[in-house]
Design a protein around this motif. Structure first.
Motif, short mmCIF file in Angstrom:
data_model
loop_
_atom_site.label_atom_id
_atom_site.label_comp_id
_atom_site.label_asym_id
_atom_site.label_seq_id
_atom_site.Cartn_x
_atom_site.Cartn_y
_atom_site.Cartn_z
N THR A 51 -38.05 19.20 -11.85
CA THR A 51 -36.77 18.59 -11.55
C THR A 51 -36.90 17.67 -10.34
OG1 THR A 51 -34.47 19.01 -10.95
CG2 THR A 51 -36.08 20.58 -10.13
N ASP B 238 -34.36 17.52 -8.29
CA ASP B 238 -33.26 18.02 -7.49
C ASP B 238 -33.69 18.57 -6.14
OD1 ASP B 238 -31.73 17.42 -9.66
OD2 ASP B 238 -31.40 19.48 -10.27
N ASN C 113 -31.66 21.35 -2.12
CA ASN C 113 -31.16 20.88 -3.40
C ASN C 113 -30.50 19.53 -3.13
OD1 ASN C 113 -29.24 20.30 -5.53
ND2 ASN C 113 -29.71 22.34 -6.29
N LEU C 114 -31.03 18.47 -3.71
CA LEU C 114 -30.51 17.14 -3.44
C LEU C 114 -29.15 16.88 -4.06
CD1 LEU C 114 -33.72 14.94 -3.71
CD2 LEU C 114 -32.54 15.74 -1.66
N LYS C 115 -28.85 17.57 -5.17
CA LYS C 115 -27.54 17.36 -5.80
C LYS C 115 -26.41 17.96 -4.96
CE LYS C 115 -28.84 16.74 -10.57
NZ LYS C 115 -28.74 17.23 -11.94
N THR C 116 -26.63 19.18 -4.48
CA THR C 116 -25.58 19.85 -3.72
C THR C 116 -25.71 19.62 -2.22
OG1 THR C 116 -26.84 21.90 -3.48
CG2 THR C 116 -25.45 21.67 -5.45
N LYS C 117 -26.85 19.08 -1.80
CA LYS C 117 -27.15 18.86 -0.38
C LYS C 117 -27.16 20.16 0.41
CE LYS C 117 -25.49 14.09 -0.35
NZ LYS C 117 -25.87 13.86 -1.66
#
Length: 109
Positions: free
Chosen positions: A6, A8, A22-26
């Protein structure tokens, strides 16, 4: 280092520990501690289950990313470990060091 399964995740390793984000949720997922000196290199197994880290402490740590726990330490270099790479099947890890050697590690996980 880029997670193979991933995009992410992001790793930051400014010192002896490093953080998985997690790059999506920071959100920070975890902080991995274990090296006695600065971390210079990281590599994921192709399936993304294990993370290897190479350090100025002359060791390579193996981390289970599901449990966030250290599962092994590889010793043998006599200087900083600057590069790591897993084979496509994840059963071989190559490490390069400032001691002028490349080591090949065989293992099953």
């Amino acid at each position: 280092a880029e997670h193979p399964a991933t995009t992410d995740y992001y790793l930051l390793f400014p010192n002896r520990s490093y953080k998985l984000w997690n790059l999506k949720t920071k959100e920070e997922i975890c902080t991995l501690n274990g090296h006695a000196d600065e971390v210079y290199s990281l590599a994921f197994t192709p399936d993304g289950q294990i993370l290897a880290s190479g350090s100025a402490d002359e060791t390579i740590k193996l981390w289970n990313l599901k449990t966030k726990e250290e599962v092994g330490t590889l010793t043998g270099h006599v200087n900083e470990v600057y590069s790591l790479a897993f084979s496509p099947d994840g059963q071989i890890l190559a490490s390069g060091s400032a001691d002028g050697t490349i080591r090949i590690w065989l293992f099953e996980y």
